[in-house]
Design an enzyme around this catalytic site. Sequence first.
Site, PDB file in Angstrom:
ATOM      1  CG  HIS A   1      -1.778   1.172   1.439  1.00  0.00           C
ATOM      2  ND1 HIS A   1      -3.142   1.129   1.281  1.00  0.00           N
ATOM      3  CD2 HIS A   1      -1.490   2.457   1.809  1.00  0.00           C
ATOM      4  CE1 HIS A   1      -3.657   2.330   1.522  1.00  0.00           C
ATOM      5  NE2 HIS A   1      -2.669   3.148   1.857  1.00  0.00           N
ATOM      6  CD  GLU A   2       1.685   3.648   3.656  1.00  0.00           C
ATOM      7  OE1 GLU A   2       1.930   4.692   3.019  1.00  0.00           O
ATOM      8  OE2 GLU A   2       0.637   3.503   4.311  1.00  0.00           O
TER       9      GLU A   2
ATOM     10  CG  HIS B   1       0.119   6.158  -0.718  1.00  0.00           C
ATOM     11  ND1 HIS B   1      -1.046   6.660  -1.282  1.00  0.00           N
ATOM     12  CD2 HIS B   1      -0.259   5.603   0.460  1.00  0.00           C
ATOM     13  CE1 HIS B   1      -2.071   6.423  -0.468  1.00  0.00           C
ATOM     14  NE2 HIS B   1      -1.621   5.771   0.586  1.00  0.00           N
TER      15      HIS B   1
ATOM     16  CE1 TYR C   1      -4.221   9.740   0.305  1.00  0.00           C
ATOM     17  CE2 TYR C   1      -4.446  11.234   2.166  1.00  0.00           C
ATOM     18  CZ  TYR C   1      -4.397   9.955   1.650  1.00  0.00           C
ATOM     19  OH  TYR C   1      -4.498   8.883   2.502  1.00  0.00           O
TER      20      TYR C   1
ATOM     21  CD  GLU D   1      -5.475   5.707   1.537  1.00  0.00           C
ATOM     22  OE1 GLU D   1      -5.609   4.533   1.905  1.00  0.00           O
ATOM     23  OE2 GLU D   1      -4.398   6.305   1.589  1.00  0.00           O
TER      24      GLU D   1
ATOM     25  CG  ASP E   1     -13.839  14.220  10.391  1.00  0.00           C
ATOM     26  OD1 ASP E   1     -13.550  15.404  10.670  1.00  0.00           O
ATOM     27  OD2 ASP E   1     -14.617  13.526  11.070  1.00  0.00           O
TER      28      ASP E   1
ATOM     29  CG  HIS F   1      -7.845   6.257   5.056  1.00  0.00           C
ATOM     30  ND1 HIS F   1      -7.343   7.528   5.163  1.00  0.00           N
ATOM     31  CD2 HIS F   1      -6.795   5.458   4.775  1.00  0.00           C
ATOM     32  CE1 HIS F   1      -6.035   7.504   4.977  1.00  0.00           C
ATOM     33  NE2 HIS F   1      -5.663   6.254   4.736  1.00  0.00           N
TER      34      HIS F   1
END
Lengths: 78, 332
Positions: free
Chosen positions: B157-158, B161, B172, B181, B253, B259
């Site tokens: 996942h990272e 990015h 983002y 995401e 938020d 997410h």
Amino acid sequence: MNLEVARTGGFAGISRTGTVEVDDTVGGALGEQLAALGAHDPRPDRFVYRLTLGERTVTVGEHQLPDELRELVDRALG
Amino acid sequence: MRHAFVPDYLLERVRAMDDAHCARCADLTLEHDRRFRATRGAQSLTATAVASGKPWEIHDAEHGTTLPGRLVRSPGDAATGDDATDEAADGIAAALAMYAEVYDRDSFDDKGADVLGTVHYDQNYDNAFWNGTQLVFGDGDGKAFGRFTRPVDVLGHELTHAVTERTAGLTYEGQSGALNESISDVFGISLKQRLLKQSAKQADWLIGEGIFLAGVKGTALRSMKAPGTAYDDPQLGKDPQVGDMKDYVDTSDDNGGVHTNSGIPNRAFYLAATAVGGSAAEGAGRIWYAALTSGIGADTDFAGFATATVDAAGEHADDVRKAWQGVGVTAS
């Protein structure tokens, strides 16, 4: 006075809230510090903090928090 | 199922600290260099300089926040015995191998850039991120969260990015942020299933499985198959993800719920991957990768990305269009 902290986002996407009490001297300096934070700059998976002190609410990414403010925020979230 | 996860495959190798493991790392390095030279040409000074470097490095922040921290492991080094270091090393190497072997991509920049990862970041840190330069992993708080290096999909996942940053550059925030995401979850889960040698139909589609410590009521952080069902815990709350456009959450938020709303394109990928068949990485994953690198803009929304995937799907166009319809998104 109270600093209210709401943390959202991060990889896990799990929100947390908390409050830390600060005395008036700290609160005054804190108010100036919050006012000086730049506009929110979204970055992948970084926590997003919504900080409220009195009438002022600011939203910033964790990478935008100065060290001392970060410590205060960590204390609020316990 | 909770721990029947990559760790069995990865940790076994790590803990053994055997010669075969080192040989595998060396093989990856050699293969990386060979690919690099084949695509760039050995004459170029830049190519020579980069090819002689290492494709990844693991550093240790020693519970501080100074990056990158102390270098603790590079390709060819034996496993250190430190779980976070060795999980990061093996996960990053496996992610680089997937990008090279399945998508013909030479690291996140497609120019063979070294991948830096830092473990043991900060104290009680419940997060992992890409900061534009490197990957960073916390150890968790030791109560609800364990190490963020443990589920290999977090590593995928990272790193993804970084890939997204260098390709579509999806902003983002809002729908483009939720897509950003989701794309990280798509290639994170593809990596997990590839290592487990699972087909899209066999897999559990859980992101962050095994990250919760004992006592937390939940199996993982997200479910791509059934968004909103991964956990329901008195302390942490309930998994807030949505899996259909009609439930899209408008919020300030988390950069506009990136997410939360990522569950919508996540489930579209699950539906597409199971319809296309085979493995997620080599089936629908190739279509998603082609769409990501097709020149879509930074502000692409769900419908725009749906269209890009249908356009990239060839004989599977109907399957992909139906997958998006299944989450309430219409490809044009």
